[in-house]
Design an enzyme around this catalytic site. Structure first.
Site, PDB file in Angstrom:
ATOM      1  CG  ASP A  80      23.830  16.453  50.890  1.00 47.95           C
ATOM      2  OD1 ASP A  80      23.724  15.916  52.007  1.00 47.95           O
ATOM      3  OD2 ASP A  80      24.720  16.158  50.079  1.00 47.95           O
ATOM      4  CG  HIS A 136      34.415  12.945  52.561  1.00 48.09           C
ATOM      5  ND1 HIS A 136      34.039  14.269  52.498  1.00 48.09           N
ATOM      6  CD2 HIS A 136      34.193  12.540  53.845  1.00 48.09           C
ATOM      7  CE1 HIS A 136      33.595  14.635  53.701  1.00 48.09           C
ATOM      8  NE2 HIS A 136      33.685  13.619  54.528  1.00 48.09           N
ATOM      9  CG  ASP A 151       2.888  -9.101  44.696  1.00 47.44           C
ATOM     10  OD1 ASP A 151       3.511  -8.897  45.766  1.00 47.44           O
ATOM     11  OD2 ASP A 151       1.729  -9.555  44.655  1.00 47.44           O
ATOM     12  CD  GLU A 197      29.506  16.553  51.546  1.00 47.79           C
ATOM     13  OE1 GLU A 197      29.264  15.673  52.373  1.00 47.79           O
ATOM     14  OE2 GLU A 197      28.990  16.596  50.425  1.00 47.79           O
ATOM     15  CG  ASP A 221      24.795  13.556  55.165  1.00 41.93           C
ATOM     16  OD1 ASP A 221      23.883  14.220  54.618  1.00 41.93           O
ATOM     17  OD2 ASP A 221      25.872  13.282  54.603  1.00 41.93           O
ATOM     18  CG  HIS A 236      28.115  16.458  46.312  1.00 43.25           C
ATOM     19  ND1 HIS A 236      26.774  16.771  46.214  1.00 43.25           N
ATOM     20  CD2 HIS A 236      28.297  16.055  47.597  1.00 43.25           C
ATOM     21  CE1 HIS A 236      26.176  16.540  47.374  1.00 43.25           C
ATOM     22  NE2 HIS A 236      27.082  16.117  48.243  1.00 43.25           N
ATOM     23  CG  HIS A 281      28.185   6.280  52.393  1.00 45.42           C
ATOM     24  ND1 HIS A 281      28.643   5.923  51.150  1.00 45.42           N
ATOM     25  CD2 HIS A 281      28.261   7.633  52.414  1.00 45.42           C
ATOM     26  CE1 HIS A 281      28.993   7.008  50.471  1.00 45.42           C
ATOM     27  NE2 HIS A 281      28.766   8.063  51.209  1.00 45.42           N
ATOM     28  NE  ARG A 340      29.149  14.287  56.085  1.00 39.37           N
ATOM     29  CZ  ARG A 340      29.155  13.031  56.489  1.00 39.37           C
ATOM     30  NH1 ARG A 340      30.288  12.449  56.831  1.00 39.37           N
ATOM     31  NH2 ARG A 340      28.025  12.342  56.565  1.00 39.37           N
ATOM     32  CE1 TYR A 387      33.296  11.891  58.946  1.00 38.98           C
ATOM     33  CE2 TYR A 387      35.119  12.538  57.508  1.00 38.98           C
ATOM     34  CZ  TYR A 387      33.768  12.587  57.842  1.00 38.98           C
ATOM     35  OH  TYR A 387      32.908  13.331  57.080  1.00 38.98           O
ATOM     36  CG  HIS A 413      26.256  12.642  45.357  1.00 41.10           C
ATOM     37  ND1 HIS A 413      26.515  11.358  45.744  1.00 41.10           N
ATOM     38  CD2 HIS A 413      26.277  13.385  46.503  1.00 41.10           C
ATOM     39  CE1 HIS A 413      26.683  11.316  47.070  1.00 41.10           C
ATOM     40  NE2 HIS A 413      26.533  12.539  47.542  1.00 41.10           N
ATOM     41  CD  GLU A 467      26.385  17.722  52.909  1.00 31.36           C
ATOM     42  OE1 GLU A 467      25.864  16.888  53.677  1.00 31.36           O
ATOM     43  OE2 GLU A 467      26.607  17.497  51.704  1.00 31.36           O
TER      44      GLU A 467
END
Ligand SMILES: [Mn+2]
Length: 439
Positions: free
Chosen positions: A265, A344, A33, A379, A254, A348, A237, A401, A383, A355, A403
């Site tokens: 972002d 990637h 709940d 970005e 990130d 975006h 991710h 990365r 890797y 996104h 960004e």
């Protein structure tokens, strides 16, 4: 409220004589709940500014009593005592500027009537199955009344792309929200650079940043923060954020907050010990150069593909220089045989959704061309997983990365995330600061 009614007028012009239904967000159960924090649906917010769940906006241009209707929760003293205040029908009509208001409990009775005499119905066909089923039941009922001379909708059309196309260009208020979010996120990244260090845990850095998000007036994270030390950066991710940091590793973060539902972002990668090693520096410079190359393409008339191609060329040449890849630039670009290390896209759309739910191609299937007011990310990343024996040993475990959030202006672009440093010297300098100065 003026801005919302202007947006509704714009949407009417796209709907023609079609009707449309746009539901609010739904409260989601976390366990038994206990719920997740409620987050309003982006399109519903875009068209109403109304914050409550259990609501539904209707566009019904053929309805003689009024062409916009809002269903919402009625006032309820007991429920409001437990769960918080509700605007109620009367105030909603006055404040939100819709023609008609109804209790959400009257939906089954009233909505079919509102849909009468429209030849088509716009709604989200692909991510809200219960609503589609409900709409079909209403339309089946209307279609059954063959002798009644009522026109009933015979076509269902997917609505989000229409609203998404409106959301591509941001107005002044939207830009202000994203700028504010970017500024707060930048401050949190600065604090993280100052705070992170040997034997601290990833979740400590995450907690510090999310504290700053709220303290500075945002509503919190726009998406799940990625705080990835060392080789964890090579999981794109990575959200576990529960490992101990080591001084010789890099930390990829990130993380961005949202202000009035508008996202920022940002990704930054910095040395946990405060100084880049020679190898880390080498890889970092390549990613930074790729990012700048993409930025140089960010102007009216170009597209996200221009950004991506510009960044990719630099990154792949970098992979060759680092001896991660063998062969020639042109053959790797042609075969796209760099995806193990640069997997990637370069960016975006950014807005109410991180996104942003706007189209990337137009009806002719060509890329959406940049116009003033569009906002997107840039970005690029490289890797180089610890487990990959094709990567020279000294580079294994590096993941980087960088960004930024970028606004297209009439004479080029503006970087909205400039508060967070990205030049090597400036990043190392930020690592030497005292994080308490940001609290
Ligand atoms: Mn992003």
């Amino acid at each position: 409220m003026e801005i919302y009614s202007q947006r509704r007028e714009k949407l009417f012009s796209l709907l023609g004589d079609g009707a449309a239904i746009i539901p609010s967000g739904v409260e989601k159960i976390k366990s038994f709940d206990t719920g997740y924090p409620f987050r309003q649906d982006s399109n519903f917010n875009y068209l109403t500014g109304f914050e409550e769940p259990e609501s539904l906006l209707v566009f019904c241009p053929q309805n003689p009593e009024g062409k916009t209707a809002l269903f919402l929760r009625p006032k309820d003293k007991l429920a409001e005592m437990w769960e918080g205040r509700r605007m109620g029908l009367d105030k909603a009509k006055e404040v939100l500027g819709v023609d008609l208001v109804f209790s959400i409990h009257e939906l089954d009775k009233k909505l079919p009537e509102l849909l009468e005499n429209h030849s088509k119905l716009y709604l989200d066909l692909f991510s809200n199955r219960p609503l589609v089923d409900k709409a079909l039941r209403y339309l089946t009922k209307l279609a059954g009344r063959k002798k009644s001379k009522i026109i009933s909708p015979q076509n269902l059309i997917n609505l989000p792309p229409l609203i998404g196309s409106m959301r591509l260009r941001k107005d002044a208020t939207e830009i202000e929200n994203i700028k504010k979010a970017a500024e707060i996120s930048g401050k949190a990244h600065l604090a993280a650079m100052a705070f992170a260090g040997h034997e601290k845990n990833e979740y400590e850095v995450q907690a510090l940043m999310e504290y700053i998000f709220k303290k500075e007036g945002s509503q919190g994270s726009a998406y799940q923060s990625i705080v990835a030390g060392g080789n964890n950066a090579n999981v794109l991710h990575y959200i576990n954020n529960n490992e101990v940091l080591k001084k010789d590793d890099l930390l990829l973060i990130d993380a961005g907050c949202e202000v009035n539902l508008y996202a920022s972002d940002i990704t930054r990668t910095f040395p946990i010990g405060g100084r880049f090693s020679a190898e880390q520096k080498e890889v970092y410079q390549i990613v930074l150069e790729a990012q700048k190359k993409a930025l140089s393409q960010s102007k009216i008339g170009n597209t996200l593909t221009h950004n991506h191609d510009a960044a990719t060329e630099v990154l792949v040449q970098g992979l060759l220089d680092l001896k991660v890849l063998k062969g020639t630039l042109s053959e790797h670009l042609e075969k796209q045989s760099f995806k193990d290390y640069w997997p990637h896209g370069t960016g975006h759309w950014l807005g109410l959704d991180v996104h942003d739910n706007s189209p990337y191609v137009n009806e002719e299937k060509s890329d959406i061309v940049f116009e003033e007011g569009m906002i997107f990310t840039i970005e690029p990343g490289l890797y180089l997983p610890a487990e990959d024996s094709n990567v020279p040993e000294k580079l294994r475990g590096i993941g980087i990365r960088i960004e930024d959030d970028v606004l297209i202006t009439n004479n080029g672009h503006e970087i909205l995330t400039h508060h967070a440093p990205k030049e090597i010297e400036a990043v190392e300098e930020a690592c030497q600061k005292n994080y308490r100065d940001f609290l």
